[in-house]
Design an enzyme around this catalytic site. Structure first.
Site, mmCIF file in Angstrom:
data_model
loop_
_atom_site.group_PDB
_atom_site.id
_atom_site.type_symbol
_atom_site.label_atom_id
_atom_site.label_comp_id
_atom_site.label_asym_id
_atom_site.label_seq_id
_atom_site.Cartn_x
_atom_site.Cartn_y
_atom_site.Cartn_z
ATOM 1 N N ASP A 69 0.823 -1.209 0.000
ATOM 2 C CA ASP A 69 0.000 0.000 0.000
ATOM 3 C C ASP A 69 0.858 1.261 0.000
ATOM 4 O OD1 ASP A 69 -2.343 1.455 -0.035
ATOM 5 O OD2 ASP A 69 -3.179 0.525 1.759
ATOM 6 N N ASP A 73 -10.525 1.571 -3.380
ATOM 7 C CA ASP A 73 -11.042 1.321 -2.039
ATOM 8 C C ASP A 73 -12.564 1.265 -2.033
ATOM 9 O OD1 ASP A 73 -8.627 1.095 -0.756
ATOM 10 O OD2 ASP A 73 -8.553 3.173 -0.086
#
Length: 740
Positions: A477, A547
């Site tokens: 990430d 997301d």
């Protein structure tokens, strides 16, 4: 031969699969662009395409009427009467910004060379492609530039880059060093790009070209959530399956510029490369600078054909490693199930249910390290939080393996929290400017990957964790963009090199880790899709698409992403409802039907599902196992766009041998007393017959493609059938197989 040089006319003719790209060496030594489009005969004389009045003015090189502004060029310069945006710009020690590159030599080589330190497309055999390297030279600046053009035998692709070499005794500052420039003779195009923001990435935007500048860019230190490093010029009559399209995709993960300029004569110039904004590269004597690669695709069959070219090229000749051609595991990620609040027992409970439902991989997300109870602390402290996992990662991984599942882990290695042991030990390791506030986002700063010792530490910390447990998957990430851009180690004259040096450092880290751990599947993530670009695909064959896991919003996100990126690169999960991003409630069936067209998984608390929901999940998992090779490696067709005022979306995947197809149809809102609709399919064999799983009727491939398939009707009060769609947010999937 893919590349032909006519020595008499001084013309280069590059031939890809069904594409020609042609330019000439003008009498002054500059490179004049002639043609890019559908393949034409190699001996065709196209030099007339530079108009005679322009040529006369141009060839009068010592006269006042010289005007490069009228000439289509290959790598245009600044300062010699071309008033359009240049492909490169230098600053010499005398303060001048003028340069004048002219042809020096060229060579044609089999295959394709690697770009040192940078991701790029590749070949597995030298017969797959040819590369033309044209050397230009500025005799005043003693600057040499080598332009590289690679043409693929099996793809309508031209891959371009440039390498700068300082052959003089004085420093040269590169203020602009773009990777490609193409001049078109007209402006009869629409400008297509992929734009958005967090949770609505890569929406398709299209607008007509107008006189002046139109551009997309990133200045964030990453390719960004806001803009993707891709543009296309589409002819006015072009759509998904018809008309001419010219695609430009940048194999890079940092700041970029993709720009289109139309002059007063309706000529169009497209340039793409590292963003010149806040960029400078000090090129000392004998030093070189290599630009990243731009991949240009031509299609005469609309956007979908362009996309299929990118998909196959990027899936087979950009992505690398063990997992390039393998089907991907179906996973369960605990993030939206637990966030930071978990312990070993909770993780194992979810994993046990996952195994019972047929899932193959458990991914432990954020919160397992340091003192990470929220997002305000511990980035950089890559050691296990024994409060949550007293037996460590190795023990947890083994227990998950004993259940019959693989074990994966989340990292954010490029970041550092001010509240961390690493920051207290090395406060100068973050990107910062002296005497300026160290602005934080998500309570974190960005590590300075332009520094070798910082990169070495990241490699060491991540490697230690990966060696400590049976980890087969990493979610990598990156949740913060660059601000206060400065390095404690770079000298003043090199500070504006930091964003690119950061990318070179990141690429070195990824090359080292993916080589050291070839059996680990790496997935890229950057607040979701903030770094969904070809550069990352070179190291990690898949990316967390967004997301936003809402099924309705994912229709637009995945549709837009498919303009460039293969289905095999898209992470797509089923999450709980109400959705955590939008609070929308959609049926579990539709959430699954959307996620099926990606790398499938779940991101919810499996222990909270009802018995009925678990039965549906079992069916979804079993079906995906049957079709995932087709989904991940087949040819993708977009059928109905969610961006064109439609309440519907449709797409499909067809196997290369056309024996199988998988079709998804989605209706966002129900319609009262709805009319009947049909859906025409693509890519099938018109001579074959197909059966749709669950139906008795046999359809001809020609019938499905030219007549169409009846869409399910909305429930109108009568007793519904299994194929009717009741209420909002409905969907259906058809699985087609050839009847031999």
């Amino acid at each position: 031969m893919a590349i032909i040089y006519n020595e008499e006319k001084k013309v280069f003719h590059l031939q890809a699969k069904d594409t020609s790209y042609v330019f000439e060496i003008l009498n002054t030594g500059h490179l004049g662009h002639l043609y890019w489009g559908k393949k034409v005969k190699a001996d065709l004389d196209l030099t007339h395409l530079i108009r005679e009045q322009s040529r006369k003015a141009f060839l009068a090189s010592e006269q006042k009427e010289l005007s490069l502004d009228l000439i289509p060029q290959e790598y245009p310069t600044y300062g010699y009467t071309d008033f359009r945006q240049p492909a490169y710009q230098v600053k010499l020690e005398n303060g001048s910004n003028i340069s004048n590159l002219k042809y020096l030599s060229h060579e044609i080589i089999a295959g394709k060379e690697r770009l040192e330190g940078l991701p790029a497309t590749y070949v597995e055999d030298s017969s797959e492609a040819e590369t033309l390297k044209v050397t230009l030279f500025d005799e005043v600046a003693n600057l040499k530039v080598v332009l590289s053009y690679t043409v693929y035998q099996d793809f309508d692709v031209i891959a371009r880059s440039a390498r700068f070499i300082n052959e003089g005794e004085e420093n040269i500052n590169l203020e602009r060093a773009l990777s490609t420039s193409v001049d078109f003779r007209d402006a009869d195009f629409d400008f297509l790009h992929l734009s958005g923001a967090w949770s609505r990435e890569r929406h398709v935007k299209k607008r007509p070209l107008e006189q002046g500048l139109q551009a997309i860019e990133s200045t964030r230190g990453a390719s960004s959530l806001q803009q993707n490093p891709f543009i296309a010029l589409t002819r006015k009559d072009a759509d998904e399956h018809h008309g001419e399209v010219y695609g430009f995709s940048f194999v890079y993960s940092g700041n970029f510029l993709a720009q289109v300029q139309v002059n007063s004569y309706k000529q169009t110039r497209v340039t793409m490369g590292i963003n010149p904004f806040d960029f400078n590269w000090l090129l000392e004597p004998n030093e070189t600078f290599q630009t990243p690669e731009a991949v240009m695709v031509y299609s005469d069959q609309g956007l979908n054909k362009m996309s299929q070219t990118y998909h196959k090229l990027y899936r087979t000749r950009l992505a690398r490693g063990k997992f390039r051609d393998k089907v991907r595991p179906i996973l369960i990620n605990n993030w939206e199930a637990t966030y930071f609040d978990f312990d070993e027992d909770k993780i194992l409970d979810i994993a046990k249910d996952g195994k019972e439902l047929g899932l193959e991989l458990f991914v432990l997300d954020d919160g397992w390290f340091g003192k990470r109870d929220d997002d305000s602390t511990s980035l950089g402290d890559w050691f296990v939080d024994e409060r949550k996992l007293p037996n460590g990662l190795g023990s947890l991984g083994k227990k998950i393996n004993d259940l019959g599942m693989e074990f994966g882990l989340w990292f954010e290695p490029e970041m550092i929290s001010p509240e961390s042991e690493l920051y207290r030990a090395h406060p100068d390791w973050c990107i910062h400017v002296p005497n300026r506030t160290r602005g934080q986002a998500r309570s974190q700063l960005v590590l300075d990957l332009s520094r070798e010792e910082v990169c070495d530490k990241v490699i060491e910390m991540v490697s230690d964790i990966l060696d400590s447990a049976p980890i087969t998957y990493v979610k990598w990430d990156m949740n913060r963009n660059m601000t206060q851009i400065g390095s404690a180690k770079l000298p003043a004259q090199r500070q504006r090199e930091l964003p690119h040096r950061y990318m070179l450092g990141l690429y070195r880290i990824l090359e080292e880790l993916t080589s050291r751990f070839p059996d680990i599947l790496f997935e890229s993530c950057a607040s979701g899709g903030g770094r969904f670009d070809p550069g990352m695909l070179y190291y990690m064959p898949q990316t967390w698409t967004s997301d936003d896991t809402d099924a309705v919003e994912r229709l637009k996100i995945q549709y837009g992403t498919s303009m460039v990126y293969p289905v095999s690169s898209m992470g797509a999960h089923v999450s709980a409802v109400p959705n955590h991003q939008l609070a929308r409630v959609t049926p579990l069936k539709t959430r699954g039907n959307v996620a099926m067209f990606g790398n499938f998984g779940y991101e919810l608390d499996l222990t909270k599902l009802t018995v009925e929901e678990k039965e549906l999940v079992k069916k979804q998992v079993a079906e995906y196992k049957e079709v995932r090779e087709l989904v991940q490696q087949g040819e993708f067709y977009r059928l109905v766009s969610p961006f064109e005022g439609n309440n519907d979306t449709a797409w499909m995947v067809v196997s290369e041998d056309k024996k199988e197809a998988y079709v998804g149809f989605y209706k966002v809102l129900t319609e009262p007393n709805a009319p009947y609709y049909t859906l025409t399919l693509k890519g099938l064999d018109p001579e074959k017959n197909y059966r749709i799983k669950g139906m008795d009727k046999i359809y001809g491939g020609d019938e499905l493609m030219y007549v169409g398939l009846n869409l399910p009707k909305l429930f109108n009060g009568a007793a519904p059938s299994d194929l009717d769609m009741i209420g909002d947010f409905q969907s259906t999937i058809w699985r087609l197989q050839v009847i031999e």
